[in-house]
Scaffold this active site. Structure first.
Site, short mmCIF file in Angstrom:
data_model
loop_
_atom_site.label_atom_id
_atom_site.label_comp_id
_atom_site.label_asym_id
_atom_site.label_seq_id
_atom_site.Cartn_x
_atom_site.Cartn_y
_atom_site.Cartn_z
N ASP A 67 0.81 -1.22 0.00
CA ASP A 67 0.00 0.00 0.00
C ASP A 67 0.84 1.27 0.00
O ASP A 67 0.60 2.18 -0.78
CB ASP A 67 -0.94 0.02 1.21
CG ASP A 67 -2.15 -0.89 1.01
OD1 ASP A 67 -2.37 -1.36 -0.13
OD2 ASP A 67 -2.87 -1.13 1.99
N ARG A 125 2.20 4.64 17.22
CA ARG A 125 1.68 5.62 16.25
C ARG A 125 1.92 7.09 16.63
O ARG A 125 2.32 7.87 15.76
CB ARG A 125 0.19 5.37 15.96
CG ARG A 125 -0.11 4.04 15.29
CD ARG A 125 0.69 3.82 14.03
NE ARG A 125 0.28 2.61 13.32
CZ ARG A 125 1.08 1.62 12.96
NH1 ARG A 125 2.37 1.68 13.22
NH2 ARG A 125 0.62 0.58 12.31
N1 ARG Z 1 -5.84 -3.74 16.77
C1 ARG Z 1 -4.56 -3.28 17.15
C2 ARG Z 1 -4.60 -1.80 17.42
O1 ARG Z 1 -5.52 -1.17 17.09
C3 ARG Z 1 -3.51 -3.64 16.14
C4 ARG Z 1 -3.59 -2.94 14.84
C5 ARG Z 1 -2.56 -3.40 13.90
N2 ARG Z 1 -2.39 -2.41 12.89
C6 ARG Z 1 -2.25 -2.66 11.61
N3 ARG Z 1 -2.13 -1.65 10.82
N4 ARG Z 1 -2.28 -3.88 11.13
O2 ARG Z 1 -3.73 -1.23 17.99
#
Ligand code: ARG
Length: 405
Positions: A14, A94
């Site tokens: 992506d 993040r």
């Molecule tokens: N569900 C988890 C969270 O919200 C993990 C997300 C994983 N992120 C991803 N882009 N695959 O923190």
């Protein structure tokens, strides 16, 4: 001259397609930024790939130290676990990434930032809330949310522009990794009734194949921060790496969570977080020894608030700072050592000690060293039970009879 956009670049399909797409659709020159939060990968290959695909500049930021000291360990001291299950690996990374992207945007005088998140997840929330807080003047573009291509169409797009499609695209899962854990989504895991297949796991052995002998490990804490393993002083990064290895080898660290996303969707998430689970368990055990009952009760509420706001993308807020101040203060005496036993998927605290332990042998023992004056007990019970006695005698004792009447 075209304007510049700073793109959070993972090297995956992506974000690689996004480099071309941002140029085509918005005529933006892409500065790719890859951030290392311990997702051990070959960052020089990723860096080169961004340039090959068409980025005008490609940067790699080693953020492991910042991640551990300013995000992971504060969350550990707070015992932050979302919905009682998820130690918040991705969610903690993040805001740090957003901050570093904003820094690059300033250095490069870019007016736009971009990320590869879709419209369904939490990560878009965490990135964009942070961008808006730190740099509201920057425009945000989320290509993968905007372009509306399916997985197949994205692959076609990549092939059309000779963008190498990574073999990982054939993997049935979507993976996100950092030092604090590995998240696994998609494929058969989307059926909450289906047990995660063996190939979903990479950091942890199946307990069946774990060693037949238990491993003991001693974790030393200084003011709530882990500083040693088996008496050997260690920096945070290597300490976490070592525990990921050791606990993972013993099958410890698997989590199967039906999770409530910020956007209102329930999703099935599989995690591997060996170090995080062991450290959280050890930290709680040391707090049980060094905090008062009231501090422990109150801190549970803080832990939940803290976890929720990290999950919900509200890192850069006054509330997070305030909670952090409370947590820091609470850790003054959380210094000591916890001993754990790892065996075939289980991790158990089997010993704990602390210079400022509130455990008093003289008070607890039933042996001859007993220092507790039991004559205090009788009067205590009379006062402690006064309200219960009053109410029962006046209201509850005759209640059945009154209802019948
Ligand atoms: N569900 C988890 C969270 O919200 C993990 C997300 C994983 N992120 C991803 N882009 N695959 O923190």
């Amino acid at each position: 001259m075209s304007d510049k956009v700073v793109l959070a670049y993972s090297g995956g399909l992506d974000t690689s397609v996004a480099i071309k797409w941002l140029k085509e659709k918005y005529n933006l020159d892409v500065i790719a930024v890859s951030i290392d939060v311990g997702n051990e990968r070959d960052f020089s290959t990723i860096q080169q790939k961004a340039l090959d695909v068409g980025a005008v500049k490609s940067l790699v930021k080693d953020a492991k130290e910042l991640f551990v000291n300013h995000f992971v360990f504060p969350a550990l001291r707070a015992n932050a676990i979302y919905e009682g299950q998820y130690p918040l690996a991705t969610a903690l990374g993040r805001p740090l990434m957003a901050k570093l992207l904003v820094d690059v945007a300033r250095e490069e005088e870019a007016k736009v930032v971009a990320h590869g998140c879709t419209g369904k997840g939490n990560d878009q929330v965490r990135f964009e809330v942070a961008f808006n807080a730190l740099a509201p003047d920057l425009k945000i573009i989320a290509p993968a949310r905007e372009w509306g291509m399916t997985r197949e169409q994205t692959i076609e797009y990549a092939q059309r522009y000779s963008i190498p499609v990574p073999i990982t695209v054939s993997s049935p899962y979507s993976i996100d990794e950092c030092l604090w854990g590995r998240a696994i989504e998609c494929g058969v895991l989307e059926d909450p009734w289906v047990e995660p297949p063996a190939d979903a796991f990479a950091w942890t052995k199946s307990p069946i194949n774990a060693p037949g002998e238990p491993a003991y490990v001693e974790i030393g804490f200084n003011k709530g921060i882990p500083v040693s393993i088996d008496g050997k002083k260690m920096g945070g990064i290597s300490l976490i790496q070592q525990l990921n290895e050791l606990a993972g080898e013993h099958g410890v660290g698997r989590i199967d969570h039906i999770e409530d996303r910020v956007v209102g969707i329930k999703s099935r998430e599989i995690y591997e977080a060996p170090a995080a689970l062991v450290l959280l368990q050890a930290h709680l055990a040391l707090e049980a020894l060094t905090l008062s009952r009231d501090q422990l009760r109150f801190k549970q509420r803080i832990a939940q608030e803290y976890a929720d706001l990290v999950y919900n993308g509200l890192w850069f807020t006054g509330l997070r700072q305030d909670l952090n101040a409370y947590v820091s203060s609470s850790q003054r005496f959380v210094t000591g050592t916890v001993r754990l036993k790892l065996f075939k998927g289980s991790s158990m605290v089997v010993g704990r000690k602390a210079p400022a332990s509130l455990y008093s042998y003289g008070l607890a023992t039933y042996d001859k060293d007993d220092k507790f004056d039991a004559s205090y007990a009788e009067g205590f019970m009379r006062l402690w039970g006064l309200s219960a006695k009053t109410q029962f005698q006046i209201q509850l004792a005759g209640e059945d009879k009154r209802e019948e009447a």
